[in-house]
Motif scaffolding. Sequence first.
Motif, PDB file in Angstrom:
ATOM      1  N   ARG A  92     -43.735  60.105  54.969  1.00  0.00           N
ATOM      2  CA  ARG A  92     -43.451  61.511  54.682  1.00  0.00           C
ATOM      3  C   ARG A  92     -42.180  61.894  55.433  1.00  0.00           C
ATOM      4  O   ARG A  92     -42.158  61.925  56.664  1.00  0.00           O
ATOM      5  CB  ARG A  92     -44.613  62.410  55.124  1.00  0.00           C
ATOM      6  CG  ARG A  92     -45.894  62.221  54.337  1.00  0.00           C
ATOM      7  CD  ARG A  92     -46.970  63.191  54.834  1.00  0.00           C
ATOM      8  NE  ARG A  92     -48.179  63.167  54.008  1.00  0.00           N
ATOM      9  CZ  ARG A  92     -49.198  62.377  54.207  1.00  0.00           C
ATOM     10  NH1 ARG A  92     -49.179  61.512  55.205  1.00  0.00           N
ATOM     11  NH2 ARG A  92     -50.248  62.413  53.399  1.00  0.00           N
ATOM     12  N   ARG A  93     -41.147  62.175  54.704  1.00  0.00           N
ATOM     13  CA  ARG A  93     -39.875  62.524  55.330  1.00  0.00           C
ATOM     14  C   ARG A  93     -39.889  63.988  55.755  1.00  0.00           C
ATOM     15  O   ARG A  93     -40.217  64.870  54.963  1.00  0.00           O
ATOM     16  CB  ARG A  93     -38.727  62.259  54.374  1.00  0.00           C
ATOM     17  CG  ARG A  93     -38.528  60.776  54.076  1.00  0.00           C
ATOM     18  CD  ARG A  93     -37.336  60.545  53.199  1.00  0.00           C
ATOM     19  NE  ARG A  93     -37.136  59.112  52.958  1.00  0.00           N
ATOM     20  CZ  ARG A  93     -36.163  58.611  52.217  1.00  0.00           C
ATOM     21  NH1 ARG A  93     -35.313  59.439  51.612  1.00  0.00           N
ATOM     22  NH2 ARG A  93     -36.048  57.308  52.070  1.00  0.00           N
ATOM     23  N   ASN A 144     -44.697  63.899  44.896  1.00  0.00           N
ATOM     24  CA  ASN A 144     -44.525  65.158  45.606  1.00  0.00           C
ATOM     25  C   ASN A 144     -45.662  65.335  46.607  1.00  0.00           C
ATOM     26  O   ASN A 144     -46.777  64.876  46.381  1.00  0.00           O
ATOM     27  CB  ASN A 144     -44.499  66.316  44.589  1.00  0.00           C
ATOM     28  CG  ASN A 144     -44.070  67.615  45.236  1.00  0.00           C
ATOM     29  OD1 ASN A 144     -44.871  68.306  45.844  1.00  0.00           O
ATOM     30  ND2 ASN A 144     -42.788  67.944  45.100  1.00  0.00           N
ATOM     31  N   ARG A 145     -45.362  66.023  47.716  1.00  0.00           N
ATOM     32  CA  ARG A 145     -46.368  66.249  48.732  1.00  0.00           C
ATOM     33  C   ARG A 145     -47.578  66.994  48.166  1.00  0.00           C
ATOM     34  O   ARG A 145     -48.710  66.718  48.534  1.00  0.00           O
ATOM     35  CB  ARG A 145     -45.748  67.038  49.891  1.00  0.00           C
ATOM     36  CG  ARG A 145     -46.682  67.214  51.094  1.00  0.00           C
ATOM     37  CD  ARG A 145     -46.021  68.101  52.136  1.00  0.00           C
ATOM     38  NE  ARG A 145     -44.806  67.499  52.639  1.00  0.00           N
ATOM     39  CZ  ARG A 145     -44.747  66.677  53.701  1.00  0.00           C
ATOM     40  NH1 ARG A 145     -45.868  66.397  54.349  1.00  0.00           N
ATOM     41  NH2 ARG A 145     -43.599  66.182  54.117  1.00  0.00           N
ATOM     42  N   ASP A 146     -47.325  67.936  47.248  1.00  0.00           N
ATOM     43  CA  ASP A 146     -48.429  68.695  46.670  1.00  0.00           C
ATOM     44  C   ASP A 146     -49.359  67.802  45.864  1.00  0.00           C
ATOM     45  O   ASP A 146     -50.583  68.017  45.831  1.00  0.00           O
ATOM     46  CB  ASP A 146     -47.876  69.819  45.773  1.00  0.00           C
ATOM     47  CG  ASP A 146     -47.087  70.852  46.575  1.00  0.00           C
ATOM     48  OD1 ASP A 146     -47.355  70.959  47.791  1.00  0.00           O
ATOM     49  OD2 ASP A 146     -46.222  71.530  45.986  1.00  0.00           O
ATOM     50  N   LEU A 148     -44.970  56.067  48.944  1.00  0.00           N
ATOM     51  CA  LEU A 148     -46.143  55.209  49.165  1.00  0.00           C
ATOM     52  C   LEU A 148     -45.788  53.774  48.813  1.00  0.00           C
ATOM     53  O   LEU A 148     -45.096  53.522  47.818  1.00  0.00           O
ATOM     54  CB  LEU A 148     -47.329  55.656  48.309  1.00  0.00           C
ATOM     55  CG  LEU A 148     -47.794  57.108  48.420  1.00  0.00           C
ATOM     56  CD1 LEU A 148     -48.916  57.362  47.412  1.00  0.00           C
ATOM     57  CD2 LEU A 148     -48.268  57.418  49.813  1.00  0.00           C
ATOM     58  N   THR A 149     -46.269  52.854  49.617  1.00  0.00           N
ATOM     59  CA  THR A 149     -46.188  51.428  49.252  1.00  0.00           C
ATOM     60  C   THR A 149     -47.560  51.025  48.736  1.00  0.00           C
ATOM     61  O   THR A 149     -48.533  50.985  49.492  1.00  0.00           O
ATOM     62  CB  THR A 149     -45.795  50.563  50.460  1.00  0.00           C
ATOM     63  OG1 THR A 149     -44.523  50.998  50.946  1.00  0.00           O
ATOM     64  CG2 THR A 149     -45.722  49.096  50.075  1.00  0.00           C
ATOM     65  N   LEU A 150     -47.621  50.755  47.433  1.00  0.00           N
ATOM     66  CA  LEU A 150     -48.887  50.436  46.772  1.00  0.00           C
ATOM     67  C   LEU A 150     -48.982  48.925  46.579  1.00  0.00           C
ATOM     68  O   LEU A 150     -48.163  48.323  45.885  1.00  0.00           O
ATOM     69  CB  LEU A 150     -48.970  51.150  45.421  1.00  0.00           C
ATOM     70  CG  LEU A 150     -50.350  51.207  44.755  1.00  0.00           C
ATOM     71  CD1 LEU A 150     -51.308  52.001  45.615  1.00  0.00           C
ATOM     72  CD2 LEU A 150     -50.227  51.822  43.365  1.00  0.00           C
ATOM     73  N   PRO A 207     -56.125  64.397  49.848  1.00  0.00           N
ATOM     74  CA  PRO A 207     -55.648  65.118  51.038  1.00  0.00           C
ATOM     75  C   PRO A 207     -55.777  64.326  52.330  1.00  0.00           C
ATOM     76  O   PRO A 207     -55.002  64.527  53.259  1.00  0.00           O
ATOM     77  CB  PRO A 207     -56.522  66.376  51.057  1.00  0.00           C
ATOM     78  CG  PRO A 207     -57.743  66.010  50.278  1.00  0.00           C
ATOM     79  CD  PRO A 207     -57.279  65.053  49.222  1.00  0.00           C
ATOM     80  N   ASN A 208     -56.733  63.417  52.412  1.00  0.00           N
ATOM     81  CA  ASN A 208     -56.944  62.631  53.643  1.00  0.00           C
ATOM     82  C   ASN A 208     -56.485  61.190  53.466  1.00  0.00           C
ATOM     83  O   ASN A 208     -57.096  60.263  54.008  1.00  0.00           O
ATOM     84  CB  ASN A 208     -58.426  62.673  54.032  1.00  0.00           C
ATOM     85  CG  ASN A 208     -58.922  64.069  54.296  1.00  0.00           C
ATOM     86  OD1 ASN A 208     -58.214  64.884  54.912  1.00  0.00           O
ATOM     87  ND2 ASN A 208     -60.131  64.382  53.825  1.00  0.00           N
ATOM     88  N   LEU A 209     -55.429  61.006  52.720  1.00  0.00           N
ATOM     89  CA  LEU A 209     -54.956  59.652  52.412  1.00  0.00           C
ATOM     90  C   LEU A 209     -54.447  58.961  53.667  1.00  0.00           C
ATOM     91  O   LEU A 209     -53.664  59.527  54.435  1.00  0.00           O
ATOM     92  CB  LEU A 209     -53.849  59.722  51.355  1.00  0.00           C
ATOM     93  CG  LEU A 209     -53.413  58.390  50.747  1.00  0.00           C
ATOM     94  CD1 LEU A 209     -54.570  57.745  49.999  1.00  0.00           C
ATOM     95  CD2 LEU A 209     -52.216  58.593  49.804  1.00  0.00           C
TER      96      LEU A 209
END
Length: 406
Positions: free
Chosen positions: A45-46, A70-72, A54-56, A79-81
């Motif tokens: 998160r910048r 997007n952050r949203d 994300l690195t998937l 939300p708890n990723l």
Amino acid sequence: MTTPQQPASTSDEPWPVRVVSQKIGAWIGKLGWIWVDGQVAQITRRPGTNTVFLTLRDPSADLSLTVTTNRDVVDLGAPNLTDGARIVVHARPEFYAARGSLSLRADEIRQVGLGELLARLEQVKKLLAAEGLFDRARKRRLPFLPARVGLITGRASAAERDVLTNARRRWPTVDFRVINVAVQGPSAVPQIIDALAVLDRDETIDVIVLARGGGSTEDLLPFSDEALCRAVFACRTPVVSAVGHETDVPLVDFVADVRASTPTDAAKRIVPDLNDELRLIGQAKQRLDRALRGLLDREQHRLDLIRSRPSIARPLTMVDSRAAEVSALRDRAARNLSHRLDRAGAELGHTLARLRTLSPSATLQRGYAIVQREGGAVVRSPGEVSAKDQLRIRLADGELTATVNE
């Protein structure tokens, strides 16, 4: 209206880099929006921006893609990723020509819940069972005393300590080749599969142990991965699964040749207990001694019975009885022979007396003589001789020679 096609590239007319990038971007853009399943390896998160990177990572292979969103979107869907979480993203692949990189642009993220994970695992379990990976007929027996044991476990973990300590306590000379890997997280499955391949190629390894301590269902997910289960099934070396506690049953337990409830139980299964084996050897020796003594006692009893028989106990009895019979027969033979000789002597005396009575010698003893001519003819009258004939005159005590005068 059709767009004129770009002529094919040749060594004389090559495409510029921008053309190649445009074509790659166009082909990737045809894929459209897709749903992608993966495990979060890293979250970035910048500060000061709403962009999240994300690195998937693929759960079963050492492959990863960058996801930009997007952050949203993250806060709404997960939300708890955190790192290691399993997610499903709705994204569109994008090719950045300036950097020559591929990424996914996500507009929706869903964190996979435990219930959904278990449902997927059940589907994988049914698939592997249908293919015969759980078949008991193909499971191999562990060697009685392996020359070398391969151990795949976490670095400096309690599972590694339990396996090594308990195995060496049971059989002090057991030899291990330990490969430490990640046992949870996105890199666990590729590392475990690579370690399996290394140990399976090692000709000195007789058995392989997969060991991990207890944990949550999410922590043990790598050991239910389909790729790992197929790798265990393909191993030529027998595999022991010792993952979690007694109540933990990952899919690799069904594929492995032997399932151990805990790492300590795995140590008990791969090597025998030296004290137990010595005790069993002692018991076997005692049974062998008893059997041998019993056999010797039976044979001694048989020998005693045989030796107690009269012919064996007093062997000269038969000889003595036979010797008496032989002596009696010899005496009878001697008496019989003596009697026959006496009788034959008497008969011979009588015959000799008769012979003497009839013999001319008796007549000669009384003064008579026998006159014979040449040739042996007896002269019975004077007319049988002539003058000058030579005559032989036999007397009782000798002979005389005479010549006929007239």
